[in-house]
Write a protein that holds these residues in place. Structure first.
Motif, mmCIF file in Angstrom:
data_model
loop_
_atom_site.group_PDB
_atom_site.id
_atom_site.type_symbol
_atom_site.label_atom_id
_atom_site.label_comp_id
_atom_site.label_asym_id
_atom_site.label_seq_id
_atom_site.Cartn_x
_atom_site.Cartn_y
_atom_site.Cartn_z
ATOM 1 N N VAL A 185 0.227 10.724 5.387
ATOM 2 C CA VAL A 185 0.111 9.280 5.483
ATOM 3 C C VAL A 185 1.440 8.734 5.968
ATOM 4 O O VAL A 185 2.505 9.086 5.438
ATOM 5 C CB VAL A 185 -0.249 8.639 4.127
ATOM 6 N N LEU A 186 1.362 7.888 6.985
ATOM 7 C CA LEU A 186 2.542 7.237 7.544
ATOM 8 C C LEU A 186 2.430 5.736 7.339
ATOM 9 O O LEU A 186 1.333 5.168 7.407
ATOM 10 C CB LEU A 186 2.653 7.513 9.046
ATOM 11 N N MET A 230 -7.079 4.410 9.745
ATOM 12 C CA MET A 230 -6.017 3.428 9.916
ATOM 13 C C MET A 230 -6.358 2.208 9.061
ATOM 14 O O MET A 230 -7.511 1.786 9.004
ATOM 15 C CB MET A 230 -5.961 3.061 11.401
ATOM 16 N N SER A 231 -5.361 1.661 8.405
ATOM 17 C CA SER A 231 -5.564 0.461 7.601
ATOM 18 C C SER A 231 -5.670 -0.755 8.518
ATOM 19 O O SER A 231 -5.393 -0.686 9.709
ATOM 20 C CB SER A 231 -4.387 0.254 6.643
ATOM 21 N N CYS A 233 -0.823 1.339 7.555
ATOM 22 C CA CYS A 233 -0.712 2.751 7.200
ATOM 23 C C CYS A 233 -1.755 3.530 7.980
ATOM 24 O O CYS A 233 -2.819 2.996 8.315
ATOM 25 C CB CYS A 233 -0.944 2.954 5.701
ATOM 26 N N VAL A 234 -1.430 4.779 8.284
ATOM 27 C CA VAL A 234 -2.363 5.661 8.984
ATOM 28 C C VAL A 234 -2.435 6.994 8.256
ATOM 29 O O VAL A 234 -1.466 7.440 7.653
ATOM 30 C CB VAL A 234 -1.990 5.878 10.468
ATOM 31 N N LEU A 235 -3.617 7.590 8.333
ATOM 32 C CA LEU A 235 -3.851 8.922 7.791
ATOM 33 C C LEU A 235 -4.019 9.869 8.969
ATOM 34 O O LEU A 235 -4.840 9.617 9.851
ATOM 35 C CB LEU A 235 -5.107 8.923 6.918
ATOM 36 N N LEU A 236 -3.205 10.912 8.998
ATOM 37 C CA LEU A 236 -3.230 11.901 10.079
ATOM 38 C C LEU A 236 -3.611 13.269 9.537
ATOM 39 O O LEU A 236 -3.364 13.573 8.371
ATOM 40 C CB LEU A 236 -1.834 12.064 10.704
ATOM 41 N N VAL A 296 -0.525 -2.398 -0.073
ATOM 42 C CA VAL A 296 -1.728 -3.109 0.362
ATOM 43 C C VAL A 296 -2.417 -2.345 1.495
ATOM 44 O O VAL A 296 -3.617 -2.040 1.384
ATOM 45 C CB VAL A 296 -1.421 -4.578 0.722
ATOM 46 N N PRO A 297 -1.722 -1.977 2.581
ATOM 47 C CA PRO A 297 -2.422 -1.169 3.594
ATOM 48 C C PRO A 297 -2.835 0.212 3.077
ATOM 49 O O PRO A 297 -3.885 0.728 3.467
ATOM 50 C CB PRO A 297 -1.427 -1.057 4.752
#
Length: 160
Positions: A4-5, A36-37, A58-61, A126-127
Protein backbone atom coordinates in the motif's frame (compact mmCIF):
# COMPACT_ATOMS: atom_id res chain seq x y z
CA UNK A 1 3.84 -9.21 -2.56
CA UNK A 2 1.08 -6.69 -2.01
CA UNK A 3 1.89 -3.15 -0.90
CA UNK A 4 0.00 0.00 0.00
CA UNK A 5 1.32 3.40 -1.02
CA UNK A 6 0.18 6.86 0.03
CA UNK A 7 0.40 9.61 -2.58
CA UNK A 8 0.25 13.35 -1.99
CA UNK A 9 0.79 16.52 -4.01
CA UNK A 10 0.37 20.24 -3.36
CA UNK A 11 2.50 22.03 -5.98
CA UNK A 12 1.65 22.86 -9.58
CA UNK A 13 -0.96 20.81 -11.41
CA UNK A 14 -1.96 18.58 -8.52
CA UNK A 15 -4.30 16.40 -10.58
CA UNK A 16 -1.66 16.05 -13.30
CA UNK A 17 1.00 15.18 -10.72
CA UNK A 18 -1.23 12.49 -9.24
CA UNK A 19 -2.03 11.04 -12.68
CA UNK A 20 1.66 11.04 -13.67
CA UNK A 21 2.62 9.25 -10.45
CA UNK A 22 -0.06 6.59 -10.97
CA UNK A 23 1.08 6.10 -14.57
CA UNK A 24 4.70 5.69 -13.44
CA UNK A 25 3.71 3.21 -10.73
CA UNK A 26 1.77 1.12 -13.25
CA UNK A 27 4.91 0.94 -15.42
CA UNK A 28 7.10 -0.51 -12.67
CA UNK A 29 8.36 -4.00 -13.52
CA UNK A 30 6.28 -6.92 -12.25
CA UNK A 31 3.78 -4.49 -10.72
CA UNK A 32 0.08 -3.90 -11.18
CA UNK A 33 -2.40 -1.58 -9.56
CA UNK A 34 -5.10 -3.56 -7.73
CA UNK A 35 -7.18 -0.80 -6.12
CA UNK A 36 -7.19 2.94 -5.58
CA UNK A 37 -8.92 5.09 -2.99
CA UNK A 38 -10.91 8.19 -3.73
CA UNK A 39 -8.89 11.37 -3.92
CA UNK A 40 -9.09 13.75 -0.97
CA UNK A 41 -8.12 17.36 -0.47
CA UNK A 42 -6.42 17.94 2.85
CA UNK A 43 -4.91 20.76 4.83
CA UNK A 44 -1.11 20.64 5.24
CA UNK A 45 -0.01 18.60 8.27
CA UNK A 46 2.93 19.30 10.58
CA UNK A 47 4.43 22.01 8.35
CA UNK A 48 6.57 25.03 9.17
CA UNK A 49 5.87 27.10 6.04
CA UNK A 50 2.65 28.31 4.42
CA UNK A 51 1.51 25.72 1.88
CA UNK A 52 -1.39 24.98 -0.44
CA UNK A 53 -3.76 22.13 0.32
CA UNK A 54 -2.79 18.62 -0.74
CA UNK A 55 -4.47 16.02 -2.86
CA UNK A 56 -4.03 12.58 -1.26
CA UNK A 57 -4.94 9.00 -2.09
CA UNK A 58 -3.83 5.47 -1.31
CA UNK A 59 -3.21 2.65 -3.76
CA UNK A 60 -2.92 -1.10 -3.38
CA UNK A 61 -0.31 -2.74 -5.62
CA UNK A 62 0.85 -6.23 -6.34
CA UNK A 63 4.55 -6.29 -7.11
CA UNK A 64 7.46 -8.63 -7.57
CA UNK A 65 9.76 -5.94 -6.14
CA UNK A 66 11.08 -6.29 -2.61
CA UNK A 67 10.13 -3.53 -0.17
CA UNK A 68 13.47 -1.68 -0.33
CA UNK A 69 13.49 -1.84 -4.15
CA UNK A 70 9.91 -0.57 -4.29
CA UNK A 71 10.84 2.32 -2.02
CA UNK A 72 13.78 3.13 -4.30
CA UNK A 73 11.53 3.13 -7.35
CA UNK A 74 9.04 5.41 -5.58
CA UNK A 75 11.82 7.86 -4.69
CA UNK A 76 12.93 7.76 -8.34
CA UNK A 77 9.41 8.59 -9.51
CA UNK A 78 9.31 11.52 -7.09
CA UNK A 79 12.56 12.85 -8.55
CA UNK A 80 11.37 12.34 -12.14
CA UNK A 81 8.23 14.31 -11.35
CA UNK A 82 10.21 17.23 -9.96
CA UNK A 83 10.23 16.68 -6.23
CA UNK A 84 12.90 18.76 -4.50
CA UNK A 85 13.51 18.28 -0.78
CA UNK A 86 14.33 21.66 0.74
CA UNK A 87 12.62 21.51 4.14
CA UNK A 88 11.03 18.96 6.45
CA UNK A 89 7.45 18.36 5.24
CA UNK A 90 7.96 21.01 2.58
CA UNK A 91 5.59 21.53 -0.34
CA UNK A 92 6.03 18.94 -3.07
CA UNK A 93 5.03 18.04 -6.59
CA UNK A 94 4.55 14.45 -5.44
CA UNK A 95 5.17 12.36 -2.36
CA UNK A 96 4.95 8.57 -2.52
CA UNK A 97 5.12 6.83 0.85
CA UNK A 98 5.42 3.09 1.25
CA UNK A 99 2.86 2.44 4.00
CA UNK A 100 2.43 -1.33 4.23
CA UNK A 101 4.02 -4.41 2.64
CA UNK A 102 2.58 -7.89 2.93
CA UNK A 103 4.69 -10.01 5.26
CA UNK A 104 7.21 -7.22 5.92
CA UNK A 105 7.87 -5.48 9.20
CA UNK A 106 11.13 -3.60 9.44
CA UNK A 107 12.83 -0.67 11.08
CA UNK A 108 15.97 0.41 9.28
CA UNK A 109 17.62 3.76 8.66
CA UNK A 110 15.87 4.05 5.29
CA UNK A 111 12.61 2.15 5.75
CA UNK A 112 10.14 1.51 8.56
CA UNK A 113 7.13 -0.72 7.93
CA UNK A 114 4.37 -0.27 8.74
CA UNK A 115 4.97 3.43 8.07
CA UNK A 116 5.28 5.07 11.50
CA UNK A 117 2.97 8.01 10.72
CA UNK A 118 -0.15 6.16 9.57
CA UNK A 119 -2.00 6.21 12.88
CA UNK A 120 -1.57 9.96 13.45
CA UNK A 121 -2.55 11.13 9.96
CA UNK A 122 -6.16 11.48 8.89
CA UNK A 123 -4.96 12.25 5.35
CA UNK A 124 -3.63 8.68 5.23
CA UNK A 125 -6.27 6.83 7.22
CA UNK A 126 -9.29 8.24 5.37
CA UNK A 127 -8.11 7.05 1.92
CA UNK A 128 -6.78 3.86 3.52
CA UNK A 129 -10.30 3.19 4.81
CA UNK A 130 -11.52 3.27 1.19
CA UNK A 131 -9.23 0.32 0.48
CA UNK A 132 -10.03 -1.40 3.79
CA UNK A 133 -13.56 -0.33 4.81
CA UNK A 134 -13.47 -2.13 8.15
CA UNK A 135 -10.26 -0.28 9.07
CA UNK A 136 -8.50 -3.64 9.12
CA UNK A 137 -5.96 -4.72 6.53
CA UNK A 138 -5.66 -8.46 7.30
CA UNK A 139 -3.14 -9.14 4.49
CA UNK A 140 -0.81 -6.81 6.35
CA UNK A 141 -1.82 -7.69 9.92
CA UNK A 142 -2.75 -4.04 10.38
CA UNK A 143 -5.74 -2.71 12.32
CA UNK A 144 -6.24 1.06 12.30
CA UNK A 145 -9.84 1.17 13.55
CA UNK A 146 -9.19 2.68 16.97
CA UNK A 147 -6.88 5.36 15.56
CA UNK A 148 -9.32 6.10 12.73
CA UNK A 149 -12.17 6.67 15.18
CA UNK A 150 -9.99 8.94 17.35
CA UNK A 151 -8.30 11.13 14.71
CA UNK A 152 -9.70 14.51 13.65
CA UNK A 153 -10.92 14.01 10.08
CA UNK A 154 -12.33 17.54 9.66
CA UNK A 155 -9.44 18.63 7.41
CA UNK A 156 -9.99 15.77 4.93
CA UNK A 157 -12.50 16.47 2.15
CA UNK A 158 -13.54 14.24 -0.75
CA UNK A 159 -12.14 15.82 -3.91
CA UNK A 160 -14.52 16.09 -6.87
Amino acid sequence: MKAVLGLGTNLGDREGNMAAALDALEKLPCTRLLAMSNMYETAPFDVVSAQADYLNRCVLLETGLEAQALLGRCLGIETELGRVRTEYHGARTIDIDLLLCQGVECRTETLTLPHPGILQRAFVMVPLSDLFPGCQAPLFGFDFGEAYRAVDKSTVRLYK
